[in-house]
Design an enzyme around this catalytic site. Structure first.
Site, PDB file in Angstrom:
ATOM      1  N   ASP A   1      -7.854  48.220  24.144  1.00 23.83           N
ATOM      2  CA  ASP A   1      -7.287  49.768  24.122  1.00 23.83           C
ATOM      3  C   ASP A   1      -5.314  49.698  23.645  1.00 23.83           C
ATOM      4  O   ASP A   1      -4.890  48.855  24.783  1.00 23.83           O
ATOM      5  CB  ASP A   1      -7.912  50.210  25.140  1.00 23.83           C
ATOM      6  CG  ASP A   1      -8.038  51.664  25.407  1.00 23.83           C
ATOM      7  OD1 ASP A   1      -8.156  52.141  24.432  1.00 23.83           O
ATOM      8  OD2 ASP A   1      -8.037  52.473  26.107  1.00 23.83           O
TER       9      ASP A   1
ATOM     10  N   TYR B   1      -1.999  52.447  23.600  1.00 28.68           N
ATOM     11  CA  TYR B   1      -1.389  54.234  24.731  1.00 28.68           C
ATOM     12  C   TYR B   1      -0.842  54.402  23.636  1.00 28.68           C
ATOM     13  O   TYR B   1       0.552  54.888  23.726  1.00 28.68           O
ATOM     14  CB  TYR B   1      -1.151  53.521  25.742  1.00 28.68           C
ATOM     15  CG  TYR B   1       0.001  54.352  26.825  1.00 28.68           C
ATOM     16  CD1 TYR B   1      -1.455  55.231  27.649  1.00 28.68           C
ATOM     17  CD2 TYR B   1       0.692  54.001  27.051  1.00 28.68           C
ATOM     18  CE1 TYR B   1      -0.997  55.685  28.649  1.00 28.68           C
ATOM     19  CE2 TYR B   1       1.872  54.882  28.378  1.00 28.68           C
ATOM     20  CZ  TYR B   1       0.209  55.576  29.450  1.00 28.68           C
ATOM     21  OH  TYR B   1       1.029  56.187  30.024  1.00 28.68           O
TER      22      TYR B   1
ATOM     23  N   HIS C   1       0.594  62.448  26.121  1.00 28.73           N
ATOM     24  CA  HIS C   1      -0.141  61.724  26.898  1.00 28.73           C
ATOM     25  C   HIS C   1       0.721  60.587  27.846  1.00 28.73           C
ATOM     26  O   HIS C   1       0.202  60.587  29.252  1.00 28.73           O
ATOM     27  CB  HIS C   1      -1.439  60.990  26.310  1.00 28.73           C
ATOM     28  CG  HIS C   1      -1.482  60.297  27.664  1.00 28.73           C
ATOM     29  ND1 HIS C   1      -2.998  60.150  28.399  1.00 28.73           N
ATOM     30  CD2 HIS C   1      -2.091  58.371  27.811  1.00 28.73           C
ATOM     31  CE1 HIS C   1      -3.603  59.465  29.040  1.00 28.73           C
ATOM     32  NE2 HIS C   1      -2.930  58.334  28.461  1.00 28.73           N
TER      33      HIS C   1
ATOM     34  N   ARG D   1       5.414  58.452  37.634  1.00 27.19           N
ATOM     35  CA  ARG D   1       6.589  58.779  37.978  1.00 27.19           C
ATOM     36  C   ARG D   1       7.603  59.505  38.410  1.00 27.19           C
ATOM     37  O   ARG D   1       8.793  59.919  37.020  1.00 27.19           O
ATOM     38  CB  ARG D   1       7.102  56.898  36.964  1.00 27.19           C
ATOM     39  CG  ARG D   1       6.141  55.917  36.880  1.00 27.19           C
ATOM     40  CD  ARG D   1       6.755  54.980  36.274  1.00 27.19           C
ATOM     41  NE  ARG D   1       7.213  55.486  34.669  1.00 27.19           N
ATOM     42  CZ  ARG D   1       6.099  55.985  33.593  1.00 27.19           C
ATOM     43  NH1 ARG D   1       5.121  55.337  33.915  1.00 27.19           N
ATOM     44  NH2 ARG D   1       6.148  55.876  32.657  1.00 27.19           N
TER      45      ARG D   1
ATOM     46  N   GLU E   1     -11.151  59.829  29.253  1.00 26.82           N
ATOM     47  CA  GLU E   1      -9.986  59.208  27.618  1.00 26.82           C
ATOM     48  C   GLU E   1     -10.548  59.518  26.467  1.00 26.82           C
ATOM     49  O   GLU E   1     -11.697  59.200  26.131  1.00 26.82           O
ATOM     50  CB  GLU E   1      -9.273  57.874  27.843  1.00 26.82           C
ATOM     51  CG  GLU E   1      -9.058  57.884  29.474  1.00 26.82           C
ATOM     52  CD  GLU E   1      -8.051  56.437  29.671  1.00 26.82           C
ATOM     53  OE1 GLU E   1      -7.779  56.050  28.414  1.00 26.82           O
ATOM     54  OE2 GLU E   1      -6.680  57.294  30.338  1.00 26.82           O
TER      55      GLU E   1
ATOM     56  N   GLU F   1     -10.482  59.420  22.829  1.00 23.28           N
ATOM     57  CA  GLU F   1      -9.916  58.466  21.692  1.00 23.28           C
ATOM     58  C   GLU F   1     -10.554  58.135  20.552  1.00 23.28           C
ATOM     59  O   GLU F   1     -12.167  58.903  20.149  1.00 23.28           O
ATOM     60  CB  GLU F   1     -10.133  57.737  22.380  1.00 23.28           C
ATOM     61  CG  GLU F   1      -9.421  57.403  23.827  1.00 23.28           C
ATOM     62  CD  GLU F   1      -8.602  56.030  24.479  1.00 23.28           C
ATOM     63  OE1 GLU F   1      -8.007  55.025  23.828  1.00 23.28           O
ATOM     64  OE2 GLU F   1      -8.359  55.851  25.847  1.00 23.28           O
TER      65      GLU F   1
ATOM     66  N   ASP G   1     -12.532  56.161  27.258  1.00 26.06           N
ATOM     67  CA  ASP G   1     -12.778  54.982  27.760  1.00 26.06           C
ATOM     68  C   ASP G   1     -12.920  55.511  29.461  1.00 26.06           C
ATOM     69  O   ASP G   1     -11.785  56.557  29.530  1.00 26.06           O
ATOM     70  CB  ASP G   1     -11.048  54.986  27.532  1.00 26.06           C
ATOM     71  CG  ASP G   1     -10.527  53.532  28.106  1.00 26.06           C
ATOM     72  OD1 ASP G   1     -11.121  53.044  29.182  1.00 26.06           O
ATOM     73  OD2 ASP G   1      -9.455  53.732  28.203  1.00 26.06           O
TER      74      ASP G   1
ATOM     75  N   ARG H   1      -9.706  56.451  38.347  1.00 23.44           N
ATOM     76  CA  ARG H   1      -8.246  56.745  38.213  1.00 23.44           C
ATOM     77  C   ARG H   1      -7.991  56.189  39.496  1.00 23.44           C
ATOM     78  O   ARG H   1      -7.002  55.449  39.628  1.00 23.44           O
ATOM     79  CB  ARG H   1      -7.564  58.062  38.008  1.00 23.44           C
ATOM     80  CG  ARG H   1      -7.963  59.166  36.799  1.00 23.44           C
ATOM     81  CD  ARG H   1      -7.111  58.009  35.846  1.00 23.44           C
ATOM     82  NE  ARG H   1      -7.571  58.838  34.304  1.00 23.44           N
ATOM     83  CZ  ARG H   1      -7.160  58.195  33.405  1.00 23.44           C
ATOM     84  NH1 ARG H   1      -7.112  56.829  33.795  1.00 23.44           N
ATOM     85  NH2 ARG H   1      -7.317  59.394  31.984  1.00 23.44           N
TER      86      ARG H   1
ATOM     87  N   GLN I   1      -7.564  52.913  40.143  1.00 26.52           N
ATOM     88  CA  GLN I   1      -7.199  51.965  38.036  1.00 26.52           C
ATOM     89  C   GLN I   1      -5.437  51.925  39.575  1.00 26.52           C
ATOM     90  O   GLN I   1      -4.844  51.192  38.484  1.00 26.52           O
ATOM     91  CB  GLN I   1      -7.121  52.886  37.175  1.00 26.52           C
ATOM     92  CG  GLN I   1      -5.822  52.392  36.450  1.00 26.52           C
ATOM     93  CD  GLN I   1      -5.928  53.041  35.781  1.00 26.52           C
ATOM     94  OE1 GLN I   1      -6.860  54.600  34.748  1.00 26.52           O
ATOM     95  NE2 GLN I   1      -5.072  53.621  33.980  1.00 26.52           N
TER      96      GLN I   1
ATOM     97  N   TYR J   1      -3.204  48.226  39.270  1.00 21.54           N
ATOM     98  CA  TYR J   1      -2.579  48.202  37.768  1.00 21.54           C
ATOM     99  C   TYR J   1      -1.342  47.012  38.060  1.00 21.54           C
ATOM    100  O   TYR J   1      -1.187  46.793  36.578  1.00 21.54           O
ATOM    101  CB  TYR J   1      -2.592  49.255  36.738  1.00 21.54           C
ATOM    102  CG  TYR J   1      -1.467  50.555  37.042  1.00 21.54           C
ATOM    103  CD1 TYR J   1      -1.065  50.423  35.929  1.00 21.54           C
ATOM    104  CD2 TYR J   1      -1.215  51.195  38.149  1.00 21.54           C
ATOM    105  CE1 TYR J   1      -0.023  50.648  36.088  1.00 21.54           C
ATOM    106  CE2 TYR J   1      -0.459  52.264  38.293  1.00 21.54           C
ATOM    107  CZ  TYR J   1       0.567  51.968  37.378  1.00 21.54           C
ATOM    108  OH  TYR J   1       1.362  52.610  37.519  1.00 21.54           O
TER     109      TYR J   1
ATOM    110  N   LYS K   1     -10.990  50.479  34.520  1.00 20.94           N
ATOM    111  CA  LYS K   1     -11.915  50.859  32.931  1.00 20.94           C
ATOM    112  C   LYS K   1     -13.175  50.070  32.925  1.00 20.94           C
ATOM    113  O   LYS K   1     -13.855  50.539  31.823  1.00 20.94           O
ATOM    114  CB  LYS K   1     -10.766  50.110  31.836  1.00 20.94           C
ATOM    115  CG  LYS K   1      -9.376  51.132  32.336  1.00 20.94           C
ATOM    116  CD  LYS K   1      -8.899  52.073  31.328  1.00 20.94           C
ATOM    117  CE  LYS K   1      -7.635  52.263  31.216  1.00 20.94           C
ATOM    118  NZ  LYS K   1      -7.712  54.329  31.013  1.00 20.94           N
TER     119      LYS K   1
ATOM    120  N   THR L   1     -17.389  51.754  28.541  1.00 18.70           N
ATOM    121  CA  THR L   1     -16.990  52.102  27.345  1.00 18.70           C
ATOM    122  C   THR L   1     -17.817  52.821  26.291  1.00 18.70           C
ATOM    123  O   THR L   1     -18.267  51.846  26.204  1.00 18.70           O
ATOM    124  CB  THR L   1     -15.867  51.562  26.765  1.00 18.70           C
ATOM    125  OG1 THR L   1     -14.924  50.891  27.425  1.00 18.70           O
ATOM    126  CG2 THR L   1     -14.529  52.172  25.505  1.00 18.70           C
TER     127      THR L   1
ATOM    128  N   GLU M   1      -4.550  64.804  33.068  1.00 21.15           N
ATOM    129  CA  GLU M   1      -4.162  65.623  33.085  1.00 21.15           C
ATOM    130  C   GLU M   1      -4.615  66.850  32.725  1.00 21.15           C
ATOM    131  O   GLU M   1      -3.245  67.873  32.788  1.00 21.15           O
ATOM    132  CB  GLU M   1      -2.872  65.327  31.022  1.00 21.15           C
ATOM    133  CG  GLU M   1      -3.181  63.819  31.107  1.00 21.15           C
ATOM    134  CD  GLU M   1      -2.968  63.729  29.181  1.00 21.15           C
ATOM    135  OE1 GLU M   1      -3.972  62.712  29.068  1.00 21.15           O
ATOM    136  OE2 GLU M   1      -2.417  63.563  28.860  1.00 21.15           O
TER     137      GLU M   1
HETATM  138 MN    MN Z   1      -8.033  54.708  27.123  1.00 24.52          MN
END
Ligand code: MN
Length: 404
Positions: free
Chosen positions: A118, A120, A125, A134, A192, A194, A226, A230, A233, A237, A246, A250, A353
């Site tokens: 997968d 990014y 995003h 961050r 997600e 995708e 996906d 959260r 994760q 991560y 994750k 899927t 988001e």
């Molecule tokens: Mn993904």
């Protein structure tokens, strides 16, 4: 039953012809390759056998893998043959009884998934996630983001077909302010939106795939959700990337759209703001972006329309990067584009988001949502521009959250 007479403008007309695998109520254990036309499925293997076609060996199969492995020339030949079978009047008598109403069949995972990766690749995003996680960083993108397509290896064994229930995962979570981790069902379960790319032709270990060979190896694409916990994760991560947050599921759509059906949807990717190393530099290549219009619905209510044309990294660049170290491809390899998010608020491809990490709940007809609740049904659907103003339907990928 008039499958030859699909209404003009149907997104599943003869310009599309996506592939899937189905079974019927009469023979529930017998999986067959099907090709969708309108709201019917052609038993492609039975048609090939009835018409004494040389492609019966590729189509009279329980998965798409033999067709995937056959390569680009065979993909074109089979598509041309199928087009003739469903349009030439002299075939009608033989082919028409081999159609099944879509509503009467069960659709299965259409290919054996080999490796799953997968990416990014959406700048919107990546910037949104950077700002959320961050907030004090000078740049919302990490320093590598414009230089290589960031990705991770996922779990191919938990790729499931559209319609499969998704069990809410349990795991460890710990907010920065919590004194110790706790264990339990995820309370921040997300999606997600995708696009998944399906590899057909394998490679030998040690042989990278150059940008220009994308179409020799990749057969087609599907929609992919996906699912992401959260809270699990966020705690797990660093520093090795996504793992149990994750790998629980899927989901992919039941129909694989061949790249050949998407020629009219090809577009140039966004302008590159940083020079690229030669193996990723696509400035002299044919356009490798795709204009796919995705919709995200929760319990039937559309919450977002992510535009795939905004993806910074193309699937060709992702394939080149994924193999540049000599890693080999296998038939059935699947790679996800990464969450598709456009520049607008209503074009974001994740609840992370859309709700800004739960700060701004969505107002749905059935109540507010930050993250997914048990019983929620998430459906991604999409279409692409086709020949002569037609639409190419990409089907849908749907899943319901159930209690763990
Ligand atoms: Mn993904």
């Amino acid at each position: 039953m008039p499958p030859f007479d699909v209404p003009e403008g149907d997104p599943f007309g003869v310009h599309n012809l996506p592939y899937g695998v189905f079974s019927t109520a009469e023979a529930p254990t017998e999986r067959r390759v099907g090709v969708r036309l309108g709201d019917h499925v052609l038993d492609a293997g039975a048609a090939a056998l009835a018409l004494d076609s040389p492609y019966a060996a590729l189509l009279a199969q329980p998965t798409l893998n033999p067709l995937l492995a056959a390569g680009r020339t065979a993909w074109s030949d089979v598509r041309r043959a199928l087009t003739a079978w469903v349009t030439v009047p002299s075939h009608r008598e033989v082919v028409e009884p081999l159609f099944h109403p879509l509503s009467s069949v069960t659709l299965h995972l259409p290919f054996e998934v080999a490796d799953y990766v997968d990416f990014y690749a959406s700048e919107n995003h990546a910037r949104n996630v950077g700002q959320i996680f961050r907030p004090d960083a000078a740049d919302s993108l990490t320093p590598n983001w414009k230089h290589l397509p960031i990705g991770y290896h996922g779990r191919s064994g938990t790729v499931v077909v559209s319609g499969t229930d998704v069990v809410r995962p349990s795991g460890q979570r710990k907010a920065p302010t919590d004194p110790a981790p706790v264990f339990g069902p995820s309370v921040r379960l997300d999606i997600e939106a995708e696009v998944g790319f399906v590899v057909g032709v394998p490679t030998e270990l040690g042989t990278p795939v150059p940008l220009g060979d994308f179409r020799e190896h990749v057969f087609g694409l599907c929609l992919l959700n996906d699912w992401s916990a959260r809270d699990i994760q966020a705690w797990e991560y660093v520093p090795l990337g996504p793992f149990l947050g994750k790998s629980f599921a899927t989901s992919v759509s039941a129909w694989i759209t061949p790249l050949e059906a998407l020629e009219d949807a090809r577009v140039a990717p966004p302008e590159r703001t940083h020079p690229l190393l030669p193996y990723l530099d696509d400035s002299a290549e044919e356009p490798a972006g795709y204009d796919l219009r995705i919709s995200v619905a929760i319990n039937g209510h559309v919450v977002s329309d992510p535009p795939f044309s905004t993806m910074y990294w193309t699937a060709a660049q992702q394939l080149a990067h994924m193999t540049v170290n000599g890693a080999s491809l296998r038939t059935g390899d699947l790679y996800g584009s990464g969450t598709v998010s456009g520049p607008e608020q209503n074009q974001r491809g994740s609840l992370l988001e859309l709700t800004w990490n739960g700060r701004d709940p969505l107002e749905l007809p059935d109540g507010k949502r930050t993250f997914l609740e048990d019983g929620d049904v998430v459906t991604l659907s999409a279409w692409a521009p086709g020949p002569g103003g037609a639409r190419v339907g990409l089907g849908e990928v749907t899943g319901r959250i159930v209690t763990g």
